[in-house]
Design an enzyme around this catalytic site. Structure first.
Site, PDB file in Angstrom:
ATOM      1  CE  LYS A 116     -27.789  45.583  19.221  1.00 12.20           C
ATOM      2  NZ  LYS A 116     -28.369  45.505  21.102  1.00 12.20           N
ATOM      3  CD  GLU A 200     -33.220  50.354  11.787  1.00 14.36           C
ATOM      4  OE1 GLU A 200     -33.043  51.548  12.229  1.00 14.36           O
ATOM      5  OE2 GLU A 200     -33.538  49.402  12.899  1.00 14.36           O
ATOM      6  CG  HIS A 235     -22.131  56.049  17.997  1.00 18.45           C
ATOM      7  ND1 HIS A 235     -23.571  56.584  17.249  1.00 18.45           N
ATOM      8  CD2 HIS A 235     -21.571  55.699  16.668  1.00 18.45           C
ATOM      9  CE1 HIS A 235     -23.634  56.324  16.190  1.00 18.45           C
ATOM     10  NE2 HIS A 235     -22.390  56.166  15.676  1.00 18.45           N
ATOM     11  NE  ARG A 292     -25.209  49.649  29.705  1.00 18.07           N
ATOM     12  CZ  ARG A 292     -25.678  49.549  28.587  1.00 18.07           C
ATOM     13  NH1 ARG A 292     -25.489  48.474  27.757  1.00 18.07           N
ATOM     14  NH2 ARG A 292     -25.374  50.688  27.847  1.00 18.07           N
TER      15      ARG A 292
HETATM   16  C1  MV4 Z   1     -30.505  55.292  13.305  1.00 15.40           C
HETATM   17  C2  MV4 Z   1     -30.144  56.577  12.968  1.00 15.40           C
HETATM   18  C3  MV4 Z   1     -31.132  57.029  12.100  1.00 15.40           C
HETATM   19  N1  MV4 Z   1     -32.018  56.347  11.492  1.00 15.40           N
HETATM   20  N2  MV4 Z   1     -31.320  54.562  12.633  1.00 15.40           N
HETATM   21  C4  MV4 Z   1     -26.647  55.081  16.299  1.00 15.40           C
HETATM   22  C5  MV4 Z   1     -26.363  54.211  17.532  1.00 15.40           C
HETATM   23  C6  MV4 Z   1     -27.092  53.076  17.143  1.00 15.40           C
HETATM   24  N3  MV4 Z   1     -27.753  52.340  18.233  1.00 15.40           N
HETATM   25  C7  MV4 Z   1     -28.356  53.470  16.071  1.00 15.40           C
HETATM   26  N4  MV4 Z   1     -28.071  54.800  15.844  1.00 15.40           N
HETATM   27  C8  MV4 Z   1     -28.716  55.363  14.969  1.00 15.40           C
HETATM   28  N5  MV4 Z   1     -29.698  54.600  14.216  1.00 15.40           N
HETATM   29  C9  MV4 Z   1     -32.261  54.778  11.888  1.00 15.40           C
HETATM   30  N6  MV4 Z   1     -32.669  54.213  10.814  1.00 15.40           N
HETATM   31  C10 MV4 Z   1     -29.379  57.281  13.741  1.00 15.40           C
HETATM   32  C11 MV4 Z   1     -28.610  56.614  14.636  1.00 15.40           C
HETATM   33  C12 MV4 Z   1     -27.750  57.693  15.347  1.00 15.40           C
HETATM   34  C13 MV4 Z   1     -27.743  57.915  16.579  1.00 15.40           C
HETATM   35  C14 MV4 Z   1     -28.601  57.496  17.514  1.00 15.40           C
HETATM   36  C15 MV4 Z   1     -28.746  57.636  18.729  1.00 15.40           C
HETATM   37  C16 MV4 Z   1     -27.838  58.522  19.411  1.00 15.40           C
HETATM   38  C17 MV4 Z   1     -27.099  59.208  18.501  1.00 15.40           C
HETATM   39  C18 MV4 Z   1     -26.998  58.843  17.271  1.00 15.40           C
HETATM   40  C19 MV4 Z   1     -25.848  59.554  16.429  1.00 15.40           C
HETATM   41  C20 MV4 Z   1     -25.904  59.125  14.969  1.00 15.40           C
HETATM   42  C21 MV4 Z   1     -26.774  58.201  14.538  1.00 15.40           C
END
Ligand code: MV4
Length: 504
Positions: A116, A200, A235, A292
């Protein structure tokens, strides 16, 4: 030319890939685990080979055995599907070294996007917007304090090797900072063998919107618009739709352009997905890129009219894309519901077991991508997703109504499924209005957990037939004896109360 493909996967995606192979005149080779002897992908393929025992590590992740089958069967290419070996750079490399085509990007692109922090750096270098935060891993606790001071609370601590929510911590104040940092580090170390963590800014209530991209080996990179994936639980995506209710033509243009830039920055080849977080002010930030084909690819296929697996195979064959960005349009609206064998009344526990009966919805605008059949036993070793229901209609409102109709027709007995839960999502006002973000399920927990009972077409076909046979028999007996008693006796009373059951 690719004439034979080994599909290194199981379940609905293995069948999905083989369907396109069949249309293209390409023969397919299945691999399967010992428990999957009776699985649909084994039945569908032209040839099938057992690669080990049920646990994925011994079969679907057993790259040595899979490559042995690939060589023995003389395949031209391997399609990895999603999950399993699909984002394993080492596997992609080994495949290529054997002179077999890997249907996906280069190992370098997989590696860059798999980490990442490396991906984040790459995006920053290429002008793709990322969430405000750091470019390097946190060095020590002093570094953390200084970093968080400059970024400002709330912050998200993320594991560099993470993804899909693993090794992630939300921190809102100084008091929680150190303990969260140590937890994130140890979780990352235990899960990925790499304890690098970065910071972040936390984006409150974001949307998860992703863009489908396709890149050929001739330097053409296009996007096939967005998918709104905010309806998720822990997720795990539950419902996806395209277009996104949040999207505007201007935002789409900007995000699409950045998705293409993200793909170009790693010399991407094949089908990929660029994930963004979008806040309520239409600010968007690169999150990660999945190298993918995704579970939810059919909604993109439905609105664009393009076969993404066909595109993947052609790209692997060195052929140029068959369409340009300007030729693509979004026609109507598509929604996907993921049907899981799980019990939402019991903390969404998987519900594997024997499929006693299955009736799948059909009719205008409906597609199902599944793999289970009557008499099939869902093993507990793998993902509990059993099918994907895709509804298309000219407008979003009609697509929701069509989805509800299809969920009503969908009958599966023997295992618990997410069909009632999905029906309630379609009935939730926030969903209907298109006013939802990544917190939708937790925000609507009460109504989504409510009981809706069995109402509609009889759940159990065997019971329905038995009921009709029974009433026929009673009627015959009554007419021969000259009486005309109600044929429904006490045992069938509850059943007969259902509004759609035959009346005599
Ligand atoms: C975040 C966020 C809020 N702020 N990053 C969740 C999965 C991972 N790939 C990154 N995720 C998140 N990152 C920042 N800076 C909120 C999430 C997140 C989320 C993102 C996409 C889909 C569903 C989610 C559910 C909870 C939190």
């Amino acid at each position: 030319m690719i004439k034979k493909i080994l599909v290194a996967n199981r379940g609905e995606i293995a069948v999905r890939v083989m369907r396109t192979c069949r249309e293209l005149g390409i023969s397919s080779v299945a691999i399967y685990s010992k428990t999957d002897r009776k699985a649909m992908h084994v039945r569908y393929a032209d040839e099938a080979y057992c690669v080990g025992l049920a646990p994925s590590n011994e079969s679907y992740l057993n790259s040595e055995k899979i490559l042995e089958v690939a060589q023995k069967t003389n395949v031209d290419a391997i399609h990895p599907g999603y999950g399993f070996l699909s984002e394993n750079a080492e596997f992609a490399k080994k495949v290529t070294e054997l002179g077999i085509k890997f249907i996906g990007p280069t190992p370098e692109a997989i590696l860059t996007m798999g980490d990442k922090l490396t991906a984040r750096k790459k995006m920053i270098e290429n002008g793709v917007p990322v969430v405000p935060g750091t470019k390097d891993p946190v060095k020590d606790e002093d570094d953390l304090v200084a970093t968080v001071k400059s970024v400002g609370f709330p912050v998200m601590l993320k594991a560099s090797s993470g993804g899909g929510g693993k090794g992630m911590r939300l921190v809102r104040s100084d008091e929680e900072l150190m303990s969260s940092y140590r937890m994130a580090k140890s979780e990352a170390s235990a899960s990925f063998g790499d304890d690098a963590v970065y910071v972040e800014k936390y984006i409150e209530s974001p949307h998860h919107i992703e863009f489908q991209v396709l890149a050929d080996t001739h330097g053409n990179v296009i996007h096939l618009f967005e998918r709104e994936c905010s309806v998720q639980r822990r997720h795990q995506k539950v419902v996806e739709e395209t277009p996104s209710p949040l999207m505007t033509p201007e935002l789409r243009e900007k995000m699409g352009e950045q998705a293409v830039a993200a793909a170009k920055s790693v010399d991407y080849v094949g089908a990929g997905t660029v994930e963004f977080l979008v806040d309520n002010n239409h600010n968007f930030y690169f999150l990660e890129m999945n190298t993918r084909l995704q579970v939810e690819h059919p909604i993109t296929e439905r609105v664009t009219g393009k076969d993404l697996v066909k595109a993947q195979i052609r790209i692997a064959d060195g052929l140029p894309l068959q369409y340009t960005q300007d030729e693509l349009i979004q026609n109507g609206h598509a929604i996907e519901c993921r049907i899981y064998a799980e019990d939402h009344k019991n903390n969404f526990m998987p519900s594997p077991g024997l499929i006693k009966h299955i009736t799948e919805p059909l009719g205008l605008g409906i597609r199902t991508d599944g793999y289970v059949y009557e008499g099939y036993e869902i093993p507990y070793h793998y993902d509990p997703m059993i099918s994907k229901l895709i509804a298309w209609a000219p407008t979003r409102e009609e697509a929701i109504k069509r989805m509800k109709r299809a969920l009503y027709e969908y009958k599966i007995t023997g295992v618990k499924t997410s069909i009632p839960f999905l029906t309630k999502i379609m009935d939730t006002e926030d969903f209907y209005e298109g006013k939802y973000d990544t917190h939708f399920i937790e925000n609507n927990e009460e109504s989504l957990m409510a009981d809706i009972g069995c109402d509609g077409v009889c759940e159990d076909i065997a019971l329905f037939i038995a009921y009709v046979d029974y009433t026929d028999k009673i009627r015959k007996r009554n007419s021969s004896s000259g009486t005309s008693a109600n044929p429904v006796t006490s045992g069938w009373k509850e059943f007969a109360k259902r509004k759609n059951v035959l009346r005599f």
